[in-house]
Structure formats: C-alpha cells, structure tokens
Design a protein around this motif. Structure first.
Motif, mmCIF file in Angstrom:
data_model
loop_
_atom_site.group_PDB
_atom_site.id
_atom_site.type_symbol
_atom_site.label_atom_id
_atom_site.label_comp_id
_atom_site.label_asym_id
_atom_site.label_seq_id
_atom_site.Cartn_x
_atom_site.Cartn_y
_atom_site.Cartn_z
ATOM 1 N N VAL A 14 22.313 60.742 32.419
ATOM 2 C CA VAL A 14 21.560 59.721 31.666
ATOM 3 C C VAL A 14 21.190 60.251 30.288
ATOM 4 N N TYR A 15 20.674 61.472 30.244
ATOM 5 C CA TYR A 15 20.290 62.075 28.958
ATOM 6 C C TYR A 15 21.503 62.206 28.034
ATOM 7 N N GLN A 16 22.598 62.736 28.562
ATOM 8 C CA GLN A 16 23.785 62.944 27.727
ATOM 9 C C GLN A 16 24.382 61.618 27.264
ATOM 10 N N GLN A 17 24.286 60.579 28.094
ATOM 11 C CA GLN A 17 24.765 59.259 27.680
ATOM 12 C C GLN A 17 23.887 58.708 26.552
ATOM 13 N N ASN A 18 22.564 58.931 26.649
ATOM 14 C CA ASN A 18 21.663 58.489 25.580
ATOM 15 C C ASN A 18 21.960 59.213 24.273
ATOM 16 N N VAL A 19 22.182 60.524 24.377
ATOM 17 C CA VAL A 19 22.508 61.310 23.175
ATOM 18 C C VAL A 19 23.809 60.791 22.559
ATOM 19 N N LYS A 53 27.483 67.101 6.263
ATOM 20 C CA LYS A 53 28.602 67.545 7.110
ATOM 21 C C LYS A 53 28.203 68.721 7.991
ATOM 22 N N ARG A 54 27.423 69.621 7.409
ATOM 23 C CA ARG A 54 26.990 70.798 8.172
ATOM 24 C C ARG A 54 26.093 70.376 9.340
ATOM 25 N N ALA A 55 25.170 69.451 9.082
ATOM 26 C CA ALA A 55 24.276 68.970 10.143
ATOM 27 C C ALA A 55 25.057 68.186 11.199
ATOM 28 N N PHE A 56 26.021 67.390 10.744
ATOM 29 C CA PHE A 56 26.860 66.593 11.654
ATOM 30 C C PHE A 56 27.673 67.509 12.571
ATOM 31 N N GLU A 57 28.236 68.561 11.984
ATOM 32 C CA GLU A 57 29.044 69.515 12.735
ATOM 33 C C GLU A 57 28.198 70.264 13.764
ATOM 34 N N ARG A 58 27.021 70.716 13.346
ATOM 35 C CA ARG A 58 26.154 71.463 14.254
ATOM 36 C C ARG A 58 25.702 70.578 15.421
ATOM 37 N N MET A 59 25.427 69.315 15.124
ATOM 38 C CA MET A 59 24.983 68.379 16.163
ATOM 39 C C MET A 59 26.077 68.151 17.205
ATOM 40 N N TRP A 60 27.303 67.835 16.755
ATOM 41 C CA TRP A 60 28.394 67.556 17.694
ATOM 42 C C TRP A 60 28.812 68.802 18.474
ATOM 43 N N LEU A 61 28.876 69.928 17.810
ATOM 44 C CA LEU A 61 29.252 71.167 18.515
ATOM 45 C C LEU A 61 28.204 71.531 19.564
ATOM 46 N N GLY A 62 26.934 71.304 19.233
ATOM 47 C CA GLY A 62 25.865 71.571 20.186
ATOM 48 C C GLY A 62 25.950 70.650 21.393
ATOM 49 N N PHE A 63 26.362 69.408 21.162
ATOM 50 C CA PHE A 63 26.490 68.437 22.258
ATOM 51 C C PHE A 63 27.697 68.745 23.138
ATOM 52 N N LEU A 64 28.820 69.090 22.519
ATOM 53 C CA LEU A 64 30.072 69.258 23.262
ATOM 54 C C LEU A 64 30.242 70.623 23.915
ATOM 55 N N LYS A 65 29.377 71.562 23.593
ATOM 56 C CA LYS A 65 29.539 72.891 24.223
ATOM 57 C C LYS A 65 29.024 72.903 25.659
ATOM 58 N N HIS A 66 28.308 71.842 26.046
ATOM 59 C CA HIS A 66 27.798 71.743 27.411
ATOM 60 C C HIS A 66 28.718 70.856 28.246
ATOM 61 N N LYS A 67 28.736 71.100 29.539
ATOM 62 C CA LYS A 67 29.591 70.332 30.444
ATOM 63 C C LYS A 67 29.166 68.867 30.445
ATOM 64 N N LEU A 68 30.149 67.966 30.335
ATOM 65 C CA LEU A 68 29.868 66.533 30.276
ATOM 66 C C LEU A 68 30.306 65.838 31.566
#
Length: 425
Positions: free
Chosen positions: A115-120, A158-173
C-alpha cells in the motif's frame, strides 16, 4: 500566536487521515495555502540578507500524510497534482519523498509494503519534469534573487528526481508495481536522469524475474544499450529464453516483437543465433492464434532477408519432415547448442494447411524466392482477433461455385432403399 498556529497545523495534518474525502481535500488545500503564505511571510527572519526561505518542514508534513502505509490515497494524490506544476513545490516534494522512503523502508528490512509503495508510485509517477532550463519559471514562493536560487536550476531538479527514483527502486517491489514502473520507465524516467546507466541494477533484477516483467524490462535495456553504450553479458541468450508460448498471447506482445526486431536487425549476428530464434518462433507458432501468426510469419521472413545464411532451413532436401525427426533441441537454453541449423522449417510447411486461409497463404511465401524488400510488420504488431473477425465480416463475397444435388429420401442418397419408402414432405 505561534503556539496556536502550530496547533492548527497539527489538527489539519490529522484531518488528512479522516475517513471523509471532502475533509481530507479541504485539509490539504488549507495546508497548501499555509505553505504559500509561510513562503510569503516567513515565520523566522532570514539570517542574512539575500538568503532564500521556503516552508520545507510544513510541506514535508503534507507529503508524509499523502503517502500513508496502510490506506490507499491515490484520490487525494490526484487532487495534489495541481500543486506539482509549481517548480519549487515539485522540487521540495521530490526531496521529501526521497527522505521519507529511506526512513520507512529502512525499518521494514526489505519486506515490501504494497500500500505504501503504491502510494509513493502514484505520487512520483505524476511528477512531470521540465526538459529545458527556460521552463523552470513557475514558482509558488517568489524569492528576491530568483535566478540565483538553486531551485531555479534544471540540473538540481534532475538530481532530486534521480535520487528519488533510485531510492524508490532500490527496494523490492510488489509484482504489479514492477509492471507499472517498467511501462513508464523509458518515456517518463530515463530521459530526465543525469546518469541513466544507474538504472542498470533495477533493470537487471526485473529482466531476471521472467514473464511479462522481463518483456517490459527490454524497453529500458534497449535505451541503455543503444543510447548509453551499455554492455549486457549474455543478452541474446536471455532474450532467447523469453521465447515461450505466452509471447503470442501477452498484453505486451507488440512491444516485445518491436524490440526483438530491432535487436535482431544487425547483419553481424552469427547465423546459428538467428537460426535458433527463427526455429523457436516457428515451433511456438504451431499453437499460436491466427492474429499472432499473421505477424510472426512476415517477421521470420524478414530475418531470412537480413541473414541469407539461414535460408538453409527452408531449402533442405531430405531434412526432417516432422517433430520426431527434428534434431533441433527446443529446451536448450544456449542458442549455439540448439542445433537449429541442422533442422528445417517443417513448421511453416505445416502452417500452409492452417484452417485460416490468410495464415495458409502467408506461410506459403517461403515456397518462393523472397523479395529483397522487407515486409512492414509495424501495422501487424497490434493486430487483434476482433480486427481479424471484423475484416472477414466486411469482405464482399463474390459468386460461390456450388455443386448442388437435390436431397431425396431420408439420407439424401439418390438410389437408396430409404428413398423408395420415405419422402421429405
């Protein structure tokens, strides 16, 4: 007054979790109005002249309550999207999301929180990034020296966008979320990263999962391989392993064959590799629906045109005539060990007796010498059973030759015993 104001903020934040959507929406819009007013009239005076102020802490509270762990907030997030059009709001939301993901996921020890990851995902996938520096001009909070503020720099976004997506995708989905991310990755994420090659870890994991997720990961890998010179070991071996009966039925069939066509377009590929792809596609075609066959047969013919050395599969006198004599090893994972070049395309000969006349006609093309001009398969990639049926219905029938013999007797035979004693009246 400050204490009263903080109490009001806390009450509004709590109301963002209310069961009524109208109350949530009103709380959100009120808090965002406070963000605007705090930016205009800061609660704390600037430490030095010319410094920049923005109500980051207040906005962080809003973001935290937009992405709860146990309740779907997609409706409230869709209401919040209008504020993401402001460049400063978008920038600080991306920073707040990246920080929140780190705090929440660190406590779960890599256990997915669906649920949390879907909201993010609902929040960050709705972020539309500017593509040029001169597009970063829309700010909710105006600053004295706007041009010097780092929020007005595209590179910082771009730097903030990259850090946000990489932080989200490094965890198991969760599996469903992998698909949603991969569908938008090549269009909405990779073009806005400073270093797109940082996505290789996520794409490698997704590509190894198998099934539809692997098919979707192909798009991102294609961008990295062709535009950023990424080297992926055993890429064609993995692509070959994706060929299973489901590829003719999955929702993403058109996308897969479009990319497979691009990956197999190089004339420098060895003949054994292309022959293995041709052979496996032909074998799987024996159980494919007509709409898929009308696409894959021209696809195979195009591979013959690009790689003439593979035509030995068609013109092989005394070659295997059916499955029992075929030396090709269907279950072999390594294309070089599949013995495809020792085989023949008896599968296409079998399809010449297909019940659908268009398929039989398409398969018969291999009996003649192929033209040098490739077939355009782009229009056939999206062909559906409905379109095929609709096309047949719209065909204008010409006069049909019939051999008609009038029925006589019970079983309709001319000089039958029953015809003498029974009449159809």
């Amino acid at each position: 007054m400050r204490h009263r104001y903080n109490s009001c903020i806390n009450c509004l934040v709590e109301l963002m979790g209310h069961e009524s959507f109208q109350v949530k929406e009103l709380s959100l819009t009120t808090l965002m109005k406070f963000v605007e007013l705090e930016g205009k009239y800061p609660l704390v005076k600037a430490e030095w002249k010319g410094s920049f102020s923005f109500p980051r802490e207040l906005l962080k509270l809003v973001v935290e309550n937009l992405i709860p762990r146990e309740e779907d907030s997609s409706l409230l997030i869709s209401r919040f999207q209008e504020y993401l059009e402001y460049d400063d709001i978008r920038y600080f939301v991306m920073k707040a999301v990246a920080e929140n993901i780190g705090q929440v996921m660190q406590k779960t020890k890599e256990v997915p929180l669906p649920v949390y990851q879907q909201n993010v995902f609902s929040l960050i996938s709705s972020i539309s990034m500017p593509s040029q520096e001169n597009e970063v001009v829309n700010f909710m909070v105006k600053q004295a020296n706007q041009e010097e503020w780092k929020v007005s720099k595209l590179q910082e976004h771009k730097r903030a966008f990259e850090r946000m997506w990489l932080g989200f995708l490094k965890h198991k989905l969760p599996t469903g979320l992998y698909k949603k991310v991969l569908v938008i990755l090549h269009d909405s994420i990779l073009p806005h990263l400073n270093e797109p090659t940082l996505m290789i870890d996520f794409l490698t994991v997704a590509y190894d999962i198998g099934g539809a997720i692997s098919l979707l990961a192909l798009n991102g890998l294609f961008v990295l391989i062709h535009q950023h010179n990424l080297e992926y070991p055993d890429f064609y071996k993995k692509l070959y392993s994706l060929l299973d009966p489901s590829i003719y039925h999955v929702k993403y069939r058109a996308r897969f064959f479009h990319l497979a066509d691009l990956f197999l377009s190089s004339s420098h590929l060895p003949a054994y590799l292309v022959a293995a792809f041709i052979k496996r596609l032909s074998r799987l075609a024996l159980t494919a629906p007509p709409q898929a066959l009308l696409m894959v047969i021209p696809f195979i013919c195009n591979l013959f045109r690009r790689h003439p050395a593979c035509k030995v599969l068609v013109h092989k006198p005394g070659g295997p005539e059916d499955l029992s004599e075929d030396p090709y090893i269907m279950d072999e994972e390594e294309p070089s060990e599949s013995r495809a070049l020792e085989s023949s395309l008896w599968e296409l000969q079998t399809l010449q007796s297909h019940y659908h006349p268009d398929v039989a006609q398409a398969a018969a093309v291999v009996n003649q010498s192929l033209s040098e001009l490739e077939d355009d398969v782009s229009e056939l990639l999206e062909l559906s059973a409905y379109e095929l049926f609709d096309r047949e219905l719209k065909k204008k029938a010409t006069s049909v030759p019939l051999e008609f013999e009038q029925v006589r007797g019970l079983f309709g035979k001319k000089d039958d015993l029953f015809a003498e004693h029974f009449a159809l009246e």
